[in-house]
Design a protein around this motif. Structure first.
Motif, PDB file in Angstrom:
ATOM      1  N   ILE A  70       0.840  -1.207   0.000  1.00 27.91           N
ATOM      2  CA  ILE A  70       0.000   0.000   0.000  1.00 27.91           C
ATOM      3  C   ILE A  70       0.878   1.262   0.000  1.00 27.91           C
ATOM      4  CG2 ILE A  70      -0.387  -0.129   2.487  1.00 27.91           C
ATOM      5  CD1 ILE A  70      -2.945   1.096   2.215  1.00 27.91           C
TER       6      ILE A  70
ATOM      7  N   GLN B 168       2.094   1.896  -3.419  1.00 26.56           N
ATOM      8  CA  GLN B 168       1.131   2.570  -4.319  1.00 26.56           C
ATOM      9  C   GLN B 168       1.243   4.077  -4.165  1.00 26.56           C
ATOM     10  OE1 GLN B 168      -2.943   1.240  -3.970  1.00 26.56           O
ATOM     11  NE2 GLN B 168      -2.291  -0.837  -3.584  1.00 26.56           N
ATOM     12  N   ALA B 169       1.293   4.506  -2.898  1.00 24.10           N
ATOM     13  CA  ALA B 169       1.396   5.941  -2.651  1.00 24.10           C
ATOM     14  C   ALA B 169       2.721   6.476  -3.182  1.00 24.10           C
ATOM     15  CB  ALA B 169       1.266   6.221  -1.157  1.00 24.10           C
ATOM     16  N   ALA B 170       3.793   5.713  -2.959  1.00 22.42           N
ATOM     17  CA  ALA B 170       5.114   6.146  -3.428  1.00 22.42           C
ATOM     18  C   ALA B 170       5.110   6.287  -4.950  1.00 22.42           C
ATOM     19  CB  ALA B 170       6.177   5.152  -2.984  1.00 22.42           C
ATOM     20  N   SER B 171       4.454   5.342  -5.624  1.00 21.21           N
ATOM     21  CA  SER B 171       4.385   5.427  -7.092  1.00 21.21           C
ATOM     22  C   SER B 171       3.654   6.682  -7.527  1.00 21.21           C
ATOM     23  CB  SER B 171       3.635   4.226  -7.667  1.00 21.21           C
ATOM     24  OG  SER B 171       4.192   3.054  -7.198  1.00 21.21           O
ATOM     25  N   GLY B 172       2.588   7.004  -6.806  1.00 18.94           N
ATOM     26  CA  GLY B 172       1.830   8.207  -7.144  1.00 18.94           C
ATOM     27  C   GLY B 172       2.699   9.439  -7.079  1.00 18.94           C
ATOM     28  N   VAL B 173       3.503   9.532  -6.017  1.00 22.36           N
ATOM     29  CA  VAL B 173       4.352  10.722  -5.856  1.00 22.36           C
ATOM     30  C   VAL B 173       5.449  10.745  -6.925  1.00 22.36           C
ATOM     31  CG1 VAL B 173       5.969  11.895  -4.318  1.00 22.36           C
ATOM     32  CG2 VAL B 173       3.881  10.912  -3.401  1.00 22.36           C
TER      33      VAL B 173
ATOM     34  N   THR C 102       5.429   9.458  -9.838  1.00 25.99           N
ATOM     35  CA  THR C 102       4.878   9.759 -11.162  1.00 25.99           C
ATOM     36  C   THR C 102       4.972  11.254 -11.445  1.00 25.99           C
ATOM     37  OG1 THR C 102       3.245   8.044 -10.763  1.00 25.99           O
ATOM     38  CG2 THR C 102       2.826   9.471 -12.635  1.00 25.99           C
ATOM     39  N   GLU C 103       4.661  12.049 -10.425  1.00 30.15           N
ATOM     40  CA  GLU C 103       4.665  13.492 -10.619  1.00 30.15           C
ATOM     41  C   GLU C 103       6.027  14.113 -10.342  1.00 30.15           C
ATOM     42  OE1 GLU C 103       2.349  15.062 -12.039  1.00 30.15           O
ATOM     43  OE2 GLU C 103       0.923  13.399 -12.015  1.00 30.15           O
TER      44      GLU C 103
ATOM     45  N   LYS D  48      -0.370   2.026   6.371  1.00 26.64           N
ATOM     46  CA  LYS D  48      -1.307   3.151   6.205  1.00 26.64           C
ATOM     47  C   LYS D  48      -0.675   4.452   6.682  1.00 26.64           C
ATOM     48  CE  LYS D  48      -5.497   0.407   6.455  1.00 26.64           C
ATOM     49  NZ  LYS D  48      -6.556  -0.069   7.330  1.00 26.64           N
TER      50      LYS D  48
ATOM     51  N   VAL E 236       1.653   5.699   4.145  1.00 28.62           N
ATOM     52  CA  VAL E 236       0.973   6.392   3.033  1.00 28.62           C
ATOM     53  C   VAL E 236       0.776   7.866   3.387  1.00 28.62           C
ATOM     54  CG1 VAL E 236      -1.204   6.569   1.773  1.00 28.62           C
ATOM     55  CG2 VAL E 236      -0.193   4.332   2.186  1.00 28.62           C
ATOM     56  N   ALA E 237       0.323   8.088   4.620  1.00 23.09           N
ATOM     57  CA  ALA E 237       0.107   9.471   5.044  1.00 23.09           C
ATOM     58  C   ALA E 237       1.429  10.226   5.082  1.00 23.09           C
ATOM     59  CB  ALA E 237      -0.557   9.486   6.412  1.00 23.09           C
TER      60      ALA E 237
ATOM     61  N   ILE F 276       4.035   9.654   3.273  1.00 22.41           N
ATOM     62  CA  ILE F 276       4.461   9.924   1.895  1.00 22.41           C
ATOM     63  C   ILE F 276       3.751  11.190   1.384  1.00 22.41           C
ATOM     64  CG2 ILE F 276       4.267   9.026  -0.479  1.00 22.41           C
ATOM     65  CD1 ILE F 276       4.969   6.243   0.742  1.00 22.41           C
TER      66      ILE F 276
ATOM     67  N   ALA G 120       5.422  14.471  -0.203  1.00 24.94           N
ATOM     68  CA  ALA G 120       4.981  15.005  -1.495  1.00 24.94           C
ATOM     69  C   ALA G 120       4.804  16.510  -1.428  1.00 24.94           C
ATOM     70  CB  ALA G 120       3.668  14.344  -1.900  1.00 24.94           C
TER      71      ALA G 120
END
Lengths: 323, 161
Positions: free
Chosen positions: B33, B36-41, B43-44, B115, B118-119, B121, B125
């Motif tokens: 999980i 996933q958050a790390a990938s989101g960051v 990406t941008e 979880k 994720v927060a 990360i 960001a």
């Protein structure tokens, strides 16, 4: 899994929130002397694409497209964003009905970034294939088309489509099962109803007219609003004070633009809490609306400067920023 | 070879398996999980890769703790050495019980830590300079995994075979 399906999307949005304009950036934009300078300023902030000669409309359209692109790439389920795309979809319907009835063909009046393109919509209306439209649209489309064809009254046609749009937004909000989206949909409908009531009161429209234009919503009572509108502008303000739109009553007394600004600010205020959410669709909605708000504000400032408005007149219309 | 006679070693092995299984599952979920958050960051903003990677790895430690306890247990009951120890049902149950803290706490703390990661990360960001603080929040959850590891470790070691 269902609780964490927005993890990737929210993290990506978090990274993008950094580049949203803050109130300070808007102040800097406001300090630009001319619209050209303002446009240059936003271009330096990365707005628009690489092509050198973009005018204001092209830059703003490009930014709108970018915002939706991010959501399309990240959101696992686009149906929750129906509430935001329906106004454009219904605009396309309205434009197609009018274009077919007046036998004109200009594809520039349509929005491209929605589920039914202008060309397709024109075909559907021309061939009267209303069953090809989504369920929530079909009946309203047929009624609006027949009305315009037989009466030639553009306003009646508009009312029919607009009311169907509001009802569809509210339904989509309920269907999304996301409290944030439901709240947004309900507020959108309520604000549209209030605006209708104010205008109907000013133009002296009947209760039946208002009833046919307003859609039911949870946060205000349509019947009471109609009764207030029939009794006068002060009554509308008095009724609003009893609802969660109390602050709007004050703005309404000031000017219609102050009311619109208040509506947008209220929405931004509600959305701000989404900046601390990590596992729900809220931050995506927050980002999308924040971008729309930002683009709207930049448009207001740039067109204001183009038309020689004073800084104070522009400032009155500037929205609060999300970040 | 009768089943009742072998039950002790079966129970002890079950303990080792639980420690590795549950702590590993927890870590896989947590790291997944956070990933996933790390990938989101990334990406941008690919420049934040190193920072988010460190945070993503935090929920991975429970799996290692489970492995450690599993390893000690295997070596204690002689499976690693190739010479099976003679373990009574009581001893087997004791070893199984000793493995439970890291199995259960490992599973749940890794998910919670994921979880929180994720927060965290999300903090990196928006405010990359606050990386140190961001890392502390998921690291807090680690405390409880370490406590469970400690108890499992001491207990497995302390059971005479």
């Amino acid at each position: 899994m269902s609780k964490t399906k927005y993890t990737y999307a929210v993290a990506r949005i978090r990274a993008l929130e950094v580049s949203l304009f803050s109130d300070m950036v808007i102040e800097q934009l406001l300090a630009c002397k001319t619209a050209e300078q303002g446009l240059q300023f936003v271009r330096e902030k990365g707005w628009g694409d690489a092509s050198a000669d973009m005018d204001m409309d092209a830059v703003l359209k490009c930014e709108e497209e970018k915002a939706w692109q991010v959501i399309r790439e990240t959101a696992p389920d686009m149906s929750v964003f129906d509430v935001l795309s329906y106004p454009k979809l219904y605009h396309n319907l309205k434009a197609a009905i009018k274009a077919v009835c007046t036998e004109t063909k200009d594809l520039n009046i349509f929005y491209d970034d929605c589920s039914i393109s202008g060309e397709e919509m024109m075909q559907i209306i021309e061939n009267r294939e209303f069953q090809r439209l989504p369920d929530h649209m079909a009946a309203a489309a047929e009624e609006a088309f027949e009305t315009l064809l037989h009466t030639g009254d553009g306003q009646l046609c508009d009312i029919c489509v607009d009311k169907a749009a509001l009802e569809a937004i509210r339904e989509a909000g309920k269907k999304s099962k996301e409290p944030m989206i439901e709240n947004y949909a309900d507020t959108t409908v309520a604000i549209a109803d209030i605006k209708t009531a104010v205008r109907a009161q000013k133009t002296g429209k009947s209760a039946d007219f208002m009833r046919s234009a307003m859609a039911e919503c949870g946060s205000i009572s349509v019947e009471r609003l109609i009764r207030a509108a029939l009794a006068g502008a002060d009554e509308i303000a008095r009724y609003l004070e009893e609802t969660s739109y109390a602050g709007g009553a004050e703005a309404l007394k000031e000017s219609p633009s102050a009311f619109e600004r208040w509506c947008d600010n209220r929405m931004t205020e509600t959305l701000k809490a989404q900046k601390y959410e990590i596992f729900s669709v809220g931050p995506l909605l927050g980002y999308l609306l924040a971008r729309e708000n930002e683009i709207k504000t930049v448009r207001i400032i740039l067109t204001g400067k183009q038309n020689g408005f004073s800084d104070d007149a522009i400032r009155e219309r500037i929205r609060e920023m999300y970040v | 070879m009768n089943i009742a006679g072998e039950m002790g070693i079966v129970l002890a092995l079950l303990g080792a398996a639980c420690a590795v299984l549950f702590a590993g599952i927890g870590s896989a979920i947590g790291v997944g999980i956070a990933g996933q958050a790390a990938s989101g960051v990334v990406t941008e903003d690919p420049s934040k890769f190193a920072k988010v990677l460190v945070i993503q790895l935090l929920p991975g430690t429970q799996g290692l703790y489970g492995l450690l306890v599993g390893f000690i247990t295997l070596s204690k009951i002689g499976i690693l050495g190739g010479e099976l120890a003679d373990i009574s049902v009581t001893t087997g149950l004791l070893i199984l019980a000793a493995c439970l803290p890291i199995a259960i706490v490992g599973l749940l703390s890794a998910i919670s830590q994921g979880k929180t990661a994720v927060a965290a990360i999300g903090i990196v960001a928006k405010k990359p300079d606050q990386f140190g603080k961001a890392m502390l929040f998921p690291a807090m959850v680690e405390t409880y995994a370490i406590l469970a590891l400690l108890v499992s470790f001491l207990a497995v070691n302390g059971i005479p075979v």
